[in-house]
Design an enzyme around this catalytic site. Structure first.
Site, PDB file in Angstrom:
ATOM      1  N   GLY A 248      14.152   4.350 -18.520  1.00 29.84           N
ATOM      2  CA  GLY A 248      12.991   5.229 -18.619  1.00 29.84           C
ATOM      3  C   GLY A 248      13.307   6.657 -18.218  1.00 29.84           C
ATOM      4  O   GLY A 248      12.844   7.614 -18.842  1.00 29.84           O
ATOM      5  N   ASP A 249      14.105   6.817 -17.157  1.00 34.01           N
ATOM      6  CA  ASP A 249      14.537   8.148 -16.729  1.00 34.01           C
ATOM      7  C   ASP A 249      15.369   8.809 -17.826  1.00 34.01           C
ATOM      8  O   ASP A 249      15.263  10.019 -18.059  1.00 34.01           O
ATOM      9  CB  ASP A 249      15.367   8.061 -15.454  1.00 34.01           C
ATOM     10  CG  ASP A 249      14.669   7.270 -14.363  1.00 34.01           C
ATOM     11  OD1 ASP A 249      13.435   7.368 -14.260  1.00 34.01           O
ATOM     12  OD2 ASP A 249      15.367   6.547 -13.623  1.00 34.01           O
TER      13      ASP A 249
END
Length: 303
Positions: A248-249
């Site tokens: 996600g990052d």
């Protein structure tokens, strides 16, 4: 310039054990130590993609020194506020199943928090501020909202990627972009979000609450981008899952790496989706080479 804030950084200690047995002696097959924390992950992937950033947040002790050294080795600038305790260590145990043990964050004093806020005063409308991850228990749940209010007059674009009550408070400050996963989106509205139609419905509600851009990640189902004009879908890429940490990052980093160059949200979403998948298919965070390999698989469509 892109600034990332990691309020609760960590050394991520990855340990591989064959057939781990609780309560018994286990032998480690392999291990590795990485500078961790969601904001730090964003900065590392940005660096891999050729985009500079600066890490802000809190750091302390011998563990903090390790993180600063690792970031310096990768050419990443950091301007952390020193704290009295040791930055935490998170253990990621990989065996027949994956187990995570997260360490305790050091205490943050009022003076240290004020020092971080003073660093935000230098930001301008040419900057992007990424607020992501958990907060130390000694900081209020409103901390991200307070930081957004601090930079509002400067016109800084804020990306918020957190969860729970911190996400709820962050939404009140109307950040430029949020990136919940579908579970976090459902938690925010007190519903179950599973289908594309669910994501469209509740993602649109975030836009109506004043968020300019929303990206909802759906794991193996891909991701959906929503703004006031459109819904865009990025399908999942095909590959062997090697790493569930930081995808996600990486999506956020990939998105920003393209957005700051072209300003094109569709192209940025495509790059973000490819970068998230590239991390999932890598032992460490995505490299430019892996992103370039995955990118041809990602075709963005309107839904």
């Amino acid at each position: 310039m892109i600034y990332t804030v990691t309020l609760n950084p960590a050394i991520d200690y990855f340990v591989q054990v064959d057939h781990f047995k609780a309560g018994e002696l286990n032998h480690v097959i392999s291990d590795r130590k990485m500078a961790g924390g969601k904001g730090i992950n964003v900065s590392r992937v940005l660096q891999h993609l050729g985009e500079a950033s600066e890490c802000l947040g809190f750091i302390g002790g011998f563990t903090g020194e390790f993180i600063i050294e690792k970031l310096a080795d990768e050419g990443i600038d950091a301007d952390f506020v020193p704290v009295d305790g040791d930055t935490r260590i998170n253990v990621k145990l990989k065996s027949d199943t994956e187990t995570e043990i997260n360490g305790v964050a050091p205490e943050i004093t009022d003076a240290q928090l004020a020092a971080l806020f003073s660093k935000l005063e230098k930001l301008t409308d040419q900057d992007i501020l990424v607020l992501s991850g958990s907060r130390p228990a000694t900081l209020p749940v409103t901390i991200y909202k307070e930081m957004m209010e601090k930079v509002r007059r400067s016109g800084v674009k804020v990306v918020a990627d957190t969860s729970g009550e911190a996400f709820r408070k962050a939404v009140e400050a109307k950040p430029f972009l949020v990136k919940p996963n579908h579970h976090e989106l459902g938690e925010y509205y007190g519903v179950t979000v599973e289908t594309f139609e669910d994501v469209k419905k509740y993602g649109r509600k975030l836009v109506e609450e004043g968020i300019d851009h929303v990206i909802v990640s759906m794991g193996g189902k891909g991701a959906i981008y929503i703004d006031k004009d459109q819904y865009l879908y990025a399908p999942p890429a095909k590959g062997v899952l090697k790493n569930s940490v930081g995808a996600g990052d990486s999506l956020v980093a990939g998105f920003l790496s393209e957005y700051v160059v072209s300003g094109d949200f569709k192209k940025a979403f495509r790059k973000g989706a490819a970068t998230g998948s590239a991390t999932a298919f890598s032992v460490d965070l995505a490299t430019k080479e892996k992103v370039d390999e995955v990118l041809p698989q990602i075709t963005i469509s309107k839904i």
